[in-house]
Design an enzyme around this catalytic site. Sequence first.
Site, PDB file in Angstrom:
ATOM      1  N   GLU A 117      50.241  83.935  19.846  1.00  0.00           N
ATOM      2  CA  GLU A 117      50.360  83.407  18.484  1.00  0.00           C
ATOM      3  C   GLU A 117      50.323  84.513  17.435  1.00  0.00           C
ATOM      4  OE1 GLU A 117      47.649  80.125  17.792  1.00  0.00           O
ATOM      5  OE2 GLU A 117      47.423  80.706  15.707  1.00  0.00           O
ATOM      6  N   GLU A 121      48.345  82.711   7.048  1.00  0.00           N
ATOM      7  CA  GLU A 121      47.648  81.525   6.543  1.00  0.00           C
ATOM      8  C   GLU A 121      47.265  81.730   5.093  1.00  0.00           C
ATOM      9  OE1 GLU A 121      46.055  78.882   8.986  1.00  0.00           O
ATOM     10  OE2 GLU A 121      45.369  80.314  10.489  1.00  0.00           O
TER      11      GLU A 121
END
Length: 359
Positions: A117, A121
């Site tokens: 991943e 964010e």
Amino acid sequence: MLYLALVAALLPAAFAQTWTACNPLNSTGCPTNPALGGNATFLWNTTSADSNVWNTTNGKVQYTPAGGEFTINERHDSPTIQSKFYIFFGVVSVIMRAAPGQGVISSIVLESDDLDEVDWEFIGGNHTHVETNYFGKGNTTSYDRAIYYPVDKPQDQFHNYTVHWTKDAIEWWIDDNSVRTLKYGDALGGKNFPQTPMNIRLGIWAGGDPDNSNGTIEWAGGLTNYGKGPYTMTVAEIYAQDFTSGKEYAYGDKTGDWESIKITEGQSKAIKEITSPHGVTGRWKALSKTTQIAIAASAAGAAVLCLLAILFCCIKQRRAGRREYAELEAQREKEAAELVEYKTKMANGGFGHGSHNNW
Ligand SMILES: *[C@@H]1O[C@H](CO)[C@@H](O)[C@H](O)[C@H]1NC(C)=O
Ligand SMILES: *[C@@H]1O[C@H](CO)[C@@H](O)[C@H](O)[C@H]1NC(C)=O
Ligand SMILES: *[C@@H]1O[C@H](CO)[C@@H](O)[C@H](O)[C@H]1NC(C)=O
Ligand SMILES: *[C@@H]1O[C@H](CO)[C@@H](O)[C@H](O)[C@H]1NC(C)=O
Ligand SMILES: *[C@@H]1O[C@H](CO)[C@@H](O)[C@H](O)[C@H]1NC(C)=O
Ligand SMILES: *[C@@H]1O[C@H](CO)[C@@H](O)[C@H](O)[C@H]1NC(C)=O
Ligand SMILES: *[C@@H]1O[C@H](CO)[C@@H](O)[C@H](O)[C@H]1NC(C)=O
Ligand SMILES: *[C@@H]1O[C@H](CO)[C@@H](O)[C@H](O)[C@H]1NC(C)=O
């Protein structure tokens, strides 16, 4: 400070989106990964996402002249979308504006089937920094992977967030600046380095929902105030480049090493669809601007014609596999209805905050 850093690192980042239907490191017989195998630009400020290329996995994305809008109107809203294609090393640029609001998280995630991943964010209440993060093979036990970088008013301005990913290093870019580089060897000798085919996931979620753990709420900047919404993240454009050319990718064994990935040659479904679209939205995209304007100007007329065409087809197809046909038609109609609704809104100038309404 240290506590906050610890909390952030302990969280599975963007956990609303970081799941896998079949983990090839645990099970055999997981589906292969359809490749992108080329370059593609998706302009969500001029067209809606082609459902043959993108899968809306939760809620609804609204396509407006500003871009694809991901909105939290009320509790439990969490619109998310993901690419049906995977890239096996490459570039992903997302031109977007994050959502405001305490406890509201906007995210860009690259995710593989074995939970490698790479993240961006955006914490709604933080107007100065964006978080970058990564995980290898679903290992979330590290304390030092989340790093925050300065960015100018990400909730007010569109910025270009780019990940440049090779087998040797991952770079995170904000506009024209490379802010972070992770070398293969620096990710636990490569063990935690993302190196398997990843798809692109975009979405918004309430990190500050009262049901979340205190750690998550604190990381999200506090409780989400649903009464002060709606909170909207807007994606204008996505550029994706696959450094591998192929039709699909498959895990050759259970190591999760990039050397184990098998590449099937050929043109990918995604590139086929992009160059010669089949869905209604895709076909719309393929039309000339003049044709688009003509259609937009007579959206109501088009709807009537559409209805007539459907009636005609229904009668014609009566004997031939009625049920199967109805299913196909339902999907087609849904797309057509969305398109007409979109066109009508555009024609009526129905969108409040489009800056370039040049339809
Ligand atoms: C895969 O196996 C690991 C280790 O046995 C386990 O921790 C993990 O939960 C499994 N993941 C899935 C998706 O089954
Ligand atoms: C993708 O874009 C790059 C950089 O612009 C270019 O070098 C490459 O040839 C392109 N690949 C394809 C398959 O179009
Ligand atoms: C699309 O998303 C839905 C809902 O999450 C899921 O059930 C389906 O398997 C997905 N389809 C593909 C092709 O990924
Ligand atoms: C935004 O994030 C940075 C980096 O974690 C932090 O130093 C800053 O205090 C945060 N700002 C707010 C308003 O929370
Ligand atoms: C997960 O990552 C941590 C920290 O980088 C490391 O200490 C640990 O050995 C890793 N676990 C596995 C199963 O690789
Ligand atoms: C986004 O940023 C990258 C890295 O600076 C750059 O190569 C790319 O051209 C930019 N994309 C757009 C659409 O501005
Ligand atoms: C979470 O925070 C609330 C309010 O501050 C507190 O009452 C509660 O005990 C905390 N729970 C945990 C598990 O720390
Ligand atoms: C769509 O967004 C891109 C990237 O921000 C921008 O370059 C382009 O001008 C926009 N197009 C319209 C019609 O607003």
